[in-house]
Design a protein around this motif. Sequence first.
Motif, short mmCIF file in Angstrom:
data_model
loop_
_atom_site.label_atom_id
_atom_site.label_comp_id
_atom_site.label_asym_id
_atom_site.label_seq_id
_atom_site.Cartn_x
_atom_site.Cartn_y
_atom_site.Cartn_z
N LYS A 143 -0.03 10.73 5.69
CA LYS A 143 -0.21 12.18 5.62
C LYS A 143 -0.36 12.69 4.18
O LYS A 143 -0.45 13.88 3.94
CB LYS A 143 0.98 12.89 6.28
CG LYS A 143 1.12 12.60 7.74
CD LYS A 143 -0.07 13.14 8.50
CE LYS A 143 0.04 12.86 9.98
NZ LYS A 143 -1.12 13.28 10.72
N ARG A 144 -0.38 11.74 3.24
CA ARG A 144 -0.51 12.04 1.80
C ARG A 144 0.62 12.93 1.29
O ARG A 144 0.43 13.76 0.40
CB ARG A 144 -1.87 12.64 1.49
CG ARG A 144 -2.97 11.66 1.80
CD ARG A 144 -4.30 12.18 1.46
NE ARG A 144 -5.28 11.15 1.83
CZ ARG A 144 -6.55 11.24 1.61
NH1 ARG A 144 -7.04 12.28 1.00
NH2 ARG A 144 -7.35 10.28 1.98
N ASP B 48 0.83 -1.21 0.00
CA ASP B 48 0.00 0.00 0.00
C ASP B 48 0.86 1.26 0.00
O ASP B 48 0.51 2.26 -0.62
CB ASP B 48 -0.99 0.01 1.17
CG ASP B 48 -0.32 -0.01 2.53
OD1 ASP B 48 0.75 -0.63 2.68
OD2 ASP B 48 -0.89 0.60 3.46
N VAL B 49 2.01 1.21 0.66
CA VAL B 49 2.94 2.35 0.66
C VAL B 49 3.55 2.50 -0.73
O VAL B 49 3.60 3.61 -1.27
CB VAL B 49 4.03 2.16 1.73
CG1 VAL B 49 5.13 3.19 1.60
CG2 VAL B 49 3.42 2.20 3.13
N VAL C 284 8.37 13.61 -4.06
CA VAL C 284 9.66 14.12 -3.61
C VAL C 284 9.50 15.57 -3.16
O VAL C 284 10.02 15.97 -2.11
CB VAL C 284 10.72 13.99 -4.73
CG1 VAL C 284 12.00 14.71 -4.35
CG2 VAL C 284 11.02 12.51 -5.01
N GLN C 285 8.78 16.36 -3.93
CA GLN C 285 8.62 17.77 -3.58
C GLN C 285 7.88 17.92 -2.25
O GLN C 285 8.26 18.76 -1.43
CB GLN C 285 7.89 18.53 -4.67
CG GLN C 285 7.80 20.02 -4.37
CD GLN C 285 7.25 20.82 -5.52
OE1 GLN C 285 6.95 20.28 -6.58
NE2 GLN C 285 7.12 22.11 -5.33
N ALA C 286 6.85 17.15 -2.02
CA ALA C 286 6.11 17.23 -0.75
C ALA C 286 7.03 16.89 0.43
O ALA C 286 6.99 17.55 1.47
CB ALA C 286 4.91 16.30 -0.77
N PHE C 287 7.88 15.88 0.25
CA PHE C 287 8.83 15.51 1.30
C PHE C 287 9.84 16.64 1.50
O PHE C 287 10.12 17.04 2.63
CB PHE C 287 9.52 14.20 0.93
CG PHE C 287 10.57 13.76 1.90
CD1 PHE C 287 10.30 13.63 3.25
CD2 PHE C 287 11.83 13.43 1.44
CE1 PHE C 287 11.28 13.20 4.14
CE2 PHE C 287 12.82 13.00 2.32
CZ PHE C 287 12.54 12.89 3.67
N ALA C 288 10.37 17.19 0.43
CA ALA C 288 11.34 18.27 0.52
C ALA C 288 10.75 19.50 1.22
O ALA C 288 11.44 20.20 1.95
CB ALA C 288 11.85 18.65 -0.86
N ASP C 289 9.47 19.73 0.99
CA ASP C 289 8.80 20.90 1.56
C ASP C 289 8.48 20.77 3.05
O ASP C 289 7.96 21.71 3.65
CB ASP C 289 7.50 21.19 0.81
CG ASP C 289 7.74 21.75 -0.58
OD1 ASP C 289 8.86 22.19 -0.87
OD2 ASP C 289 6.78 21.75 -1.38
N MET C 290 8.81 19.66 3.66
CA MET C 290 8.49 19.47 5.08
C MET C 290 9.41 20.25 6.01
O MET C 290 9.20 20.26 7.21
CB MET C 290 8.54 17.98 5.44
CG MET C 290 7.38 17.19 4.87
SD MET C 290 5.77 17.79 5.42
CE MET C 290 5.85 17.53 7.18
N GLY C 291 10.39 20.91 5.48
CA GLY C 291 11.26 21.72 6.34
C GLY C 291 12.35 22.40 5.54
O GLY C 291 12.58 22.08 4.38
N VAL D 182 10.20 12.53 14.17
CA VAL D 182 9.58 12.32 15.48
C VAL D 182 8.10 11.94 15.35
O VAL D 182 7.67 10.95 15.95
CB VAL D 182 9.80 13.55 16.40
CG1 VAL D 182 8.99 13.43 17.67
CG2 VAL D 182 11.29 13.70 16.72
N PRO D 183 7.30 12.67 14.54
CA PRO D 183 5.90 12.23 14.39
C PRO D 183 5.76 10.82 13.80
O PRO D 183 4.79 10.12 14.08
CB PRO D 183 5.30 13.26 13.44
CG PRO D 183 6.16 14.45 13.55
CD PRO D 183 7.53 13.93 13.86
N ALA D 184 6.77 10.39 13.02
CA ALA D 184 6.72 9.04 12.44
C ALA D 184 7.14 7.96 13.43
O ALA D 184 7.01 6.78 13.15
CB ALA D 184 7.62 8.98 11.20
#
Length: 108
Positions: free
Chosen positions: A40-41, A11-12, A45-52, A64-66
Amino acid sequence: MASPAPKYPADVKKALTRELYDLLADNKVQECVAKWLTAKRLTTVQAFADMGDSKTDIVKNVAVPAGLTEDDPATLQPIKSAWRNAEADTKKALERKAKGEEEGDAEY
């Protein structure tokens, strides 16, 4: 001998873009992180990069949330490496787009 790249649940694998799946697997990011990103949908790659904007942000906003412990550098190294690569990939894609070049991935 290097440990093999993790294989994430079906599923991942289905939810993440091929590029993000490969990025996480190549950096041996823990399964709990891949599952958290999927839940968290945050599937590109861009969504991951935008996390900080820094490695500290990635630890606080993703690791930490993971479910990872923030005091263990060895545990955090894979996610930090994956994030640095995601940042670089996103920057390259944006530069190509600004130059009007064809992008390699429509997700960017």
